[in-house]
Scaffold this active site. Sequence first.
Site, PDB file in Angstrom:
ATOM      1  N   LYS A   1      -2.265  -1.529  -3.737  1.00 22.28           N
ATOM      2  CA  LYS A   1      -3.121  -0.350  -3.638  1.00 22.28           C
ATOM      3  C   LYS A   1      -2.290   0.907  -3.739  1.00 22.28           C
ATOM      4  O   LYS A   1      -1.255   0.989  -3.069  1.00 22.28           O
ATOM      5  CB  LYS A   1      -3.849  -0.392  -2.293  1.00 22.28           C
ATOM      6  CG  LYS A   1      -4.721   0.790  -2.006  1.00 22.28           C
ATOM      7  CD  LYS A   1      -5.291   0.690  -0.633  1.00 22.28           C
ATOM      8  CE  LYS A   1      -6.068   1.953  -0.367  1.00 22.28           C
ATOM      9  NZ  LYS A   1      -6.479   2.068   1.001  1.00 22.28           N
TER      10      LYS A   1
ATOM     11  N   LYS B   1       0.856  -1.190   0.000  1.00 21.93           N
ATOM     12  CA  LYS B   1       0.000   0.000   0.000  1.00 21.93           C
ATOM     13  C   LYS B   1       0.887   1.234   0.000  1.00 21.93           C
ATOM     14  O   LYS B   1       1.706   1.425   0.900  1.00 21.93           O
ATOM     15  CB  LYS B   1      -0.914  -0.003   1.226  1.00 21.93           C
ATOM     16  CG  LYS B   1      -1.759   1.258   1.364  1.00 21.93           C
ATOM     17  CD  LYS B   1      -2.743   1.148   2.505  1.00 21.93           C
ATOM     18  CE  LYS B   1      -3.502   2.453   2.684  1.00 21.93           C
ATOM     19  NZ  LYS B   1      -4.486   2.352   3.779  1.00 21.93           N
TER      20      LYS B   1
ATOM     21  N   SER C   1     -10.308   5.748  -4.261  1.00 18.47           N
ATOM     22  CA  SER C   1     -11.242   6.860  -4.399  1.00 18.47           C
ATOM     23  C   SER C   1     -10.812   7.894  -5.432  1.00 18.47           C
ATOM     24  O   SER C   1     -11.644   8.405  -6.186  1.00 18.47           O
ATOM     25  CB  SER C   1     -11.430   7.525  -3.037  1.00 18.47           C
ATOM     26  OG  SER C   1     -10.186   7.959  -2.510  1.00 18.47           O
TER      27      SER C   1
HETATM   28  C1  PBG Z   1      -7.236   3.475   5.708  1.00 16.48           C
HETATM   29  C2  PBG Z   1      -7.615   3.235   4.315  1.00 16.48           C
HETATM   30  C3  PBG Z   1      -7.466   4.163   3.299  1.00 16.48           C
HETATM   31  C4  PBG Z   1      -8.043   3.585   2.166  1.00 16.48           C
HETATM   32  C5  PBG Z   1      -8.511   2.322   2.529  1.00 16.48           C
HETATM   33  N1  PBG Z   1      -8.214   2.119   3.872  1.00 16.48           N
HETATM   34  C6  PBG Z   1      -6.922   5.515   3.287  1.00 16.48           C
HETATM   35  C7  PBG Z   1      -5.611   5.874   3.774  1.00 16.48           C
HETATM   36  O1  PBG Z   1      -4.699   5.070   3.919  1.00 16.48           O
HETATM   37  O2  PBG Z   1      -5.490   7.063   4.041  1.00 16.48           O
HETATM   38  C8  PBG Z   1      -8.122   4.253   0.831  1.00 16.48           C
HETATM   39  C9  PBG Z   1      -9.277   3.935   0.038  1.00 16.48           C
HETATM   40  C10 PBG Z   1      -9.545   4.846  -1.093  1.00 16.48           C
HETATM   41  O3  PBG Z   1      -8.893   5.884  -1.310  1.00 16.48           O
HETATM   42  O4  PBG Z   1     -10.480   4.520  -1.822  1.00 16.48           O
HETATM   43  N2  PBG Z   1      -6.839   2.683   6.494  1.00 16.48           N
END
Ligand code: PBG
Length: 329
Positions: free
Chosen positions: A249, A196, A275
């Site tokens: 991700k 991630k 998102s």
């Molecule tokens: C947080 C989490 C995030 C997303 C999924 N789980 C955001 C982050 O790490 O700030 C992102 C999902 C998205 O942007 O659609 N634990």
Amino acid sequence: MAVFPSVRLRRLRKNDPMRRMVRETVLAPSDFIYPLFVTPGRGVRREVSAMPGCFHLSVDQAVKEAEEALGLGIPAVILFGLPPGKDAMGSGAYAEDGIVQQAVRAMKSALPELVVITDVCLCEYTDHGHCGVVVGEEIDNDRSVGLIARTALSHARAGADMVAPSDMMDGRVGAIRASLDKEGFSHVPVMAYAAKYASAFYGPFRVAAESAPQFGDRRGYQMDPGNAREALREIELDVQEGADIIMVKPALPYLDILAKARQRYDLPLAAYNVSGEYAMLKAAAAQGWIDERRAVLEALTAIKRAGADLVLTYHAKDAARWLAAGGLT
Ligand code: PBG
């Protein structure tokens, strides 16, 4: 010699039936995992400003939304919680009657065949917005891991079919596996957000989840966008710690990472079409600058072609409808 003019690749592109016959990557609604944001109350359905078509849903509405997705052939949802309150230790994440725990119970009793996955993280529940426990200005890895494992266990107790840690602390997959096994949940799989990245493409989600960090950023625990080899190390560690599904991700800016992970690992591979990826297409489509149906199906196909078996996507319901109506014709 098998070259032009005897070879003409256009022959198999002649018409749609022919193209379908030789298409290598075919999307199906069963590839999708549909993310939902659950909020307190009843009858609440509040659209997220930067994510048109996505809503903050109270538990009753989230059940309705999940039922609709299931009806479209989408087998699974992943739940994010918007708790009524936040504190330094993110206690809403592991509360017995926390918002996600309530939603899991309601969904599993109304829709037993739905695969209910929970996002396991503290950032939506901490007042500082970080994914772990803050000590001074630092995120304390090992104390965070304890609370994250506790959160996963509480989700399993509520009936979650799968837990998905997204915090990027070191060692959390092993800690979750150990605590699930110890407490009688050895049958609950872990889908690890293994690689991630610290990404600007999470912007709209943080508005949706009200989880933007109040100081600093997430670069101390999420990955540097320049790193590919390190992604394979991250994945390797999660595999060693017992992950059942690995995830990359975001998806579209990291298709190379997906392809590398696919080559090296035989575990099911998921990709999170995040998102910001969603918001870009929605915004361009709203302006009339892009054909939404074609662009979305092309993007999701590309994610699968790069190697993903599963795609977490806010487009899931639309894409499932378009696929039922003929797909990428
Ligand atoms: C947080 C989490 C995030 C997303 C999924 N789980 C955001 C982050 O790490 O700030 C992102 C999902 C998205 O942007 O659609 N634990």
